[in-house]
Design an enzyme around this catalytic site. Structure first.
Site, PDB file in Angstrom:
ATOM      1  N   GLU A 195       0.852  -1.191   0.000  1.00 31.06           N
ATOM      2  CA  GLU A 195       0.000   0.000   0.000  1.00 31.06           C
ATOM      3  C   GLU A 195       0.887   1.238   0.000  1.00 31.06           C
ATOM      4  OE1 GLU A 195      -3.246   1.165  -0.094  1.00 31.06           O
ATOM      5  OE2 GLU A 195      -2.315   3.121   0.252  1.00 31.06           O
ATOM      6  N   GLN A 196       0.559   2.203  -0.864  1.00 34.48           N
ATOM      7  CA  GLN A 196       1.417   3.384  -0.988  1.00 34.48           C
ATOM      8  C   GLN A 196       1.360   4.301   0.242  1.00 34.48           C
ATOM      9  OE1 GLN A 196       0.047   5.550  -4.427  1.00 34.48           O
ATOM     10  NE2 GLN A 196      -1.918   6.093  -3.515  1.00 34.48           N
ATOM     11  N   ARG A 254     -16.727   2.952   6.699  1.00 43.43           N
ATOM     12  CA  ARG A 254     -15.652   2.343   5.911  1.00 43.43           C
ATOM     13  C   ARG A 254     -14.437   2.008   6.771  1.00 43.43           C
ATOM     14  NH1 ARG A 254     -15.379   3.591   0.243  1.00 43.43           N
ATOM     15  NH2 ARG A 254     -17.386   4.396  -0.391  1.00 43.43           N
ATOM     16  N   TYR A 300     -27.983   7.296   6.175  1.00 45.33           N
ATOM     17  CA  TYR A 300     -28.232   6.118   7.005  1.00 45.33           C
ATOM     18  C   TYR A 300     -27.278   6.102   8.186  1.00 45.33           C
ATOM     19  CZ  TYR A 300     -24.706   4.143   3.683  1.00 45.33           C
ATOM     20  OH  TYR A 300     -23.612   3.926   2.877  1.00 45.33           O
ATOM     21  N   ASP A 344     -11.969  -1.189  -8.175  1.00 46.54           N
ATOM     22  CA  ASP A 344     -12.070   0.037  -8.978  1.00 46.54           C
ATOM     23  C   ASP A 344     -10.964   0.141 -10.025  1.00 46.54           C
ATOM     24  OD1 ASP A 344     -14.290   0.806  -7.568  1.00 46.54           O
ATOM     25  OD2 ASP A 344     -13.451   2.702  -6.829  1.00 46.54           O
TER      26      ASP A 344
HETATM   27  C1  LIG Z   1     -19.922   8.484  -2.552  1.00 42.93           C
HETATM   28  C2  LIG Z   1     -19.629   7.016  -2.741  1.00 42.93           C
HETATM   29  C3  LIG Z   1     -20.440   6.075  -2.112  1.00 42.93           C
HETATM   30  C4  LIG Z   1     -20.191   4.702  -2.295  1.00 42.93           C
HETATM   31  N1  LIG Z   1     -21.013   3.803  -1.682  1.00 42.93           N
HETATM   32  C5  LIG Z   1     -20.805   2.479  -1.869  1.00 42.93           C
HETATM   33  C6  LIG Z   1     -21.644   1.512  -1.206  1.00 42.93           C
HETATM   34  O1  LIG Z   1     -22.567   1.878  -0.446  1.00 42.93           O
HETATM   35  N2  LIG Z   1     -21.399   0.186  -1.416  1.00 42.93           N
HETATM   36  C7  LIG Z   1     -20.391  -0.248  -2.247  1.00 42.93           C
HETATM   37  O2  LIG Z   1     -20.225  -1.469  -2.398  1.00 42.93           O
HETATM   38  N3  LIG Z   1     -19.576   0.645  -2.874  1.00 42.93           N
HETATM   39  C8  LIG Z   1     -19.750   1.978  -2.704  1.00 42.93           C
HETATM   40  N4  LIG Z   1     -18.928   2.892  -3.305  1.00 42.93           N
HETATM   41  C9  LIG Z   1     -17.809   2.394  -4.157  1.00 42.93           C
HETATM   42  C10 LIG Z   1     -16.610   2.001  -3.313  1.00 42.93           C
HETATM   43  O3  LIG Z   1     -16.247   3.071  -2.475  1.00 42.93           O
HETATM   44  C11 LIG Z   1     -15.427   1.629  -4.198  1.00 42.93           C
HETATM   45  O4  LIG Z   1     -15.845   0.843  -5.275  1.00 42.93           O
HETATM   46  C12 LIG Z   1     -14.380   0.858  -3.401  1.00 42.93           C
HETATM   47  O5  LIG Z   1     -13.949   1.616  -2.281  1.00 42.93           O
HETATM   48  C13 LIG Z   1     -13.195   0.481  -4.278  1.00 42.93           C
HETATM   49  O6  LIG Z   1     -12.254  -0.213  -3.494  1.00 42.93           O
HETATM   50  P1  LIG Z   1     -10.825  -0.585  -4.106  1.00 42.93           P
HETATM   51  O7  LIG Z   1     -10.124  -1.332  -3.021  1.00 42.93           O
HETATM   52  O8  LIG Z   1     -10.982  -1.234  -5.439  1.00 42.93           O
HETATM   53  O9  LIG Z   1     -10.109   0.804  -4.402  1.00 42.93           O
HETATM   54  P2  LIG Z   1      -9.656   1.952  -3.390  1.00 42.93           P
HETATM   55  O10 LIG Z   1     -10.541   2.026  -2.221  1.00 42.93           O
HETATM   56  O11 LIG Z   1      -9.496   3.172  -4.235  1.00 42.93           O
HETATM   57  O12 LIG Z   1      -8.227   1.476  -2.847  1.00 42.93           O
HETATM   58  C14 LIG Z   1      -7.081   1.531  -3.670  1.00 42.93           C
HETATM   59  C15 LIG Z   1      -5.863   1.537  -2.765  1.00 42.93           C
HETATM   60  O13 LIG Z   1      -4.707   1.425  -3.584  1.00 42.93           O
HETATM   61  C16 LIG Z   1      -3.712   2.319  -3.108  1.00 42.93           C
HETATM   62  N5  LIG Z   1      -2.824   2.607  -4.241  1.00 42.93           N
HETATM   63  C17 LIG Z   1      -3.087   3.358  -5.335  1.00 42.93           C
HETATM   64  N6  LIG Z   1      -2.031   3.371  -6.163  1.00 42.93           N
HETATM   65  C18 LIG Z   1      -1.057   2.623  -5.574  1.00 42.93           C
HETATM   66  C19 LIG Z   1       0.258   2.256  -5.954  1.00 42.93           C
HETATM   67  N7  LIG Z   1       0.800   2.669  -7.117  1.00 42.93           N
HETATM   68  N8  LIG Z   1       0.977   1.464  -5.122  1.00 42.93           N
HETATM   69  C20 LIG Z   1       0.463   1.033  -3.941  1.00 42.93           C
HETATM   70  N9  LIG Z   1      -0.794   1.371  -3.527  1.00 42.93           N
HETATM   71  C21 LIG Z   1      -1.546   2.140  -4.344  1.00 42.93           C
HETATM   72  C22 LIG Z   1      -4.506   3.512  -2.593  1.00 42.93           C
HETATM   73  O14 LIG Z   1      -3.759   4.287  -1.677  1.00 42.93           O
HETATM   74  C23 LIG Z   1      -5.706   2.822  -1.959  1.00 42.93           C
HETATM   75  O15 LIG Z   1      -5.474   2.502  -0.599  1.00 42.93           O
HETATM   76  C24 LIG Z   1     -19.129   4.264  -3.132  1.00 42.93           C
HETATM   77  C25 LIG Z   1     -18.304   5.219  -3.744  1.00 42.93           C
HETATM   78  C26 LIG Z   1     -18.549   6.579  -3.547  1.00 42.93           C
HETATM   79  C27 LIG Z   1     -17.667   7.572  -4.252  1.00 42.93           C
END
Ligand SMILES: Cc1cc2nc3c(=O)[nH]c(=O)nc-3n(C[C@H](O)[C@H](O)[C@H](O)COP(=O)(O)OP(=O)(O)OC[C@H]3O[C@@H](n4cnc5c(N)ncnc54)[C@H](O)[C@@H]3O)c2cc1C
Length: 414
Positions: free
Chosen positions: A48-49, A122, A228, A306
């Site tokens: 993790e960065q 979260r 909520y 994502d």
């Molecule tokens: C307003 C809002 C409401 C939401 N509500 C919901 C909900 O109710 N239910 C639901 O299921 N989803 C919801 N989502 C979607 C959800 O937040 C995301 O889909 C989810 O957090 C994605 O998780 P992830 O682990 O894929 O990415 P991220 O949470 O973006 O994590 C990526 C991680 O990678 C790290 N990183 C990035 N680049 C590097 C690198 N080069 N080297 C090392 N580390 C790196 C970052 O620091 C970060 O910690 C919502 C989104 C928003 C914007």
């Protein structure tokens, strides 16, 4: 320069019997995948960065399909302790608060899908995942900058000078994924024309509103508002989505002006305005998405969450899909053993059609939620009254009933 070559236990005859995996990104997607892989006996490390794991205070709906995975990972107790199971999903009209659809959830979701829905903070979910992982498997302050495919392994390079050599690399590094850029070239995400003001309010400030323990969505012209309870009902989370033509900055942590949110919701129902008035501040986030990718994997490298399927939050499935990804990836690796490219091909064929469908559905919901008052809005409200829309339990069953550990390509949703 430090080099991480994960200590891989040897099998009979001294050969390695475990695939070694590096997960780039310690968000909800990366950590849940790591826990899933670890529990299946895979040798996994997370990079993790950031110097610390953390999520900016915000709510998250953990739908039954995600709860299915998290319960199996051993987190049912934590979810029950801090999460709030909503009684209903209550959709309302922006000005007079009229109920457009009330979908009972309590008890029904367990009965229909075997698992409840939780509203969580979260940070609570991330902490539960992190606490379940041995600390030595999570490498903070490691920003991936490059990777090289050496044929029988991947070499990963980090900004701090560290290297890792692994059998498989998973980019769980979010919408601005470095791994995706390295695999498929840079491509800017698309600004969806929406910004989100997000905030938390101590629940006792809102006692006078006598709020239901429901997830409430208020829809109106060009915007919508959701609130909520989270953290065992001690906090109320809100997100106020507002259409906006342009956006030049991008940050998940930028402080928005609460006054802007209040102005955007002037004239809305008193309950919406009272919640905004009770907040101390709000974060402002622009909402970006990307069209579905054609593929997620190249050789021994793949994507998750994502990084490969960012979607608008309008069906609350982004994190849920990231959590499902980890479960399917784990099951594919368990099935194919050391054939990493074979496992990734199967993973992608199982996951990509489902997440692509959700990406499209989430984007379409923007129009539906933000209709100006008029004939289309009346038609939508009439549909809601018959329960024939996305959020009725019957029509959403294909999302909630899915078991990502079942590898049945013949039933892969398209
Ligand atoms: C307003 C809002 C409401 C939401 N509500 C919901 C909900 O109710 N239910 C639901 O299921 N989803 C919801 N989502 C979607 C959800 O937040 C995301 O889909 C989810 O957090 C994605 O998780 P992830 O682990 O894929 O990415 P991220 O949470 O973006 O994590 C990526 C991680 O990678 C790290 N990183 C990035 N680049 C590097 C690198 N080069 N080297 C090392 N580390 C790196 C970052 O620091 C970060 O910690 C919502 C989104 C928003 C914007």
């Amino acid at each position: 320069m430090r080099s991480h070559r994960p200590a891989v236990p040897t099998g009979p005859g001294g050969t390695s019997n475990r695939v070694s995996v590096a997960i780039i990104g310690g968000g909800i997607g990366g950590l849940s995948a790591a826990l899933s892989l670890l529990q299946a006996g895979v040798d996994v490390q997370v990079y993790e960065q950031a110097p610390m794991l953390g999520e900016v205070g915000a709510g998250l709906q953990v739908s039954p399909n995600a709860a299915r995975v998290l319960h199996r990972l051993g987190l049912a107790g934590e979810l029950a302790r801090t999460g709030v199971p909503p009684l209903d999903w209550h959709q309302r009209r922006w000005d007079d608060g009229r109920t457009l659809l009330r979908t009972p959830l309590a008890g029904r979701l367990e009965a229909a899908f075997g698992f409840p829905q939780y509203q969580v903070h979260r940070a609570d979910l991330l902490a539960a995942l992190a606490n379940a992982l041995p600390t030595e498997r999570v490498h903070l302050g490691h920003q991936l900058t490059d990777l090289a495919d050496r044929g029988d392994h991947i070499q990963a390079t980090f900004a701090n000078g560290a290297h890792a050599e692994i059998d498989l690399l998973v980019g769980a590094d979010g919408i601005h994924s470095t791994v995706r850029n390295l695999l498929f070239g840079p491509q800017d995400p698309h600004f969806t024309g929406c910004v989100a003001y997000r905030g938390l309010v101590p629940a006792d400030r809102l006692d006078h509103l006598d709020l239901e323990v429901t997830a409430q969505l208020w829809m109106g012209p060009g915007r919508h508002f959701i609130h909520y309870f989270v953290r065992d009902r001690h906090l109320l989370w809100f997100v106020a989505i507002v259409e906006q033509d342009t956006w030049t900055r991008e940050s998940w942590t930028e402080r928005g002006h609460l006054a802007d949110a209040q102005a955007a919701f002037a004239g809305w129902h008193p309950q919406v305005r009272a919640i905004l008035d009770a907040a101390d501040d709000a974060f402002l986030t622009a909402l970006f998405d990307r069209p579905p990718l054609q593929r997620w994997s190249v050789g021994r490298v793949t994507l998750l969450g994502d990084a490969c399927h960012p979607m608008l939050p309008f069906i609350a499935q982004g994190a849920a899909q990231a959590i499902e990804d980890g479960a399917t990836l784990t099951a594919c690796l368990a099935q194919t053993g050391p054939d990493v490219p074979g496992a990734l091909g199967r993973y992608e064929r199982l996951r990509l059609p489902r997440t692509s469908r959700l990406q499209v559905l989430s984007a379409a919901n923007k129009t539906r939620l933000h209709l100006p008052d008029g004939p289309q809005q009346q038609e939508r409200d009439a549909q809601l009254a018959t329960g024939s829309t996305d959020w009725s339990v019957g029509t959403i069953a294909w999302i909630y009933e899915h078991d990502p550990a079942v590898l049945d390509l013949t039933h892969s949703p398209t």
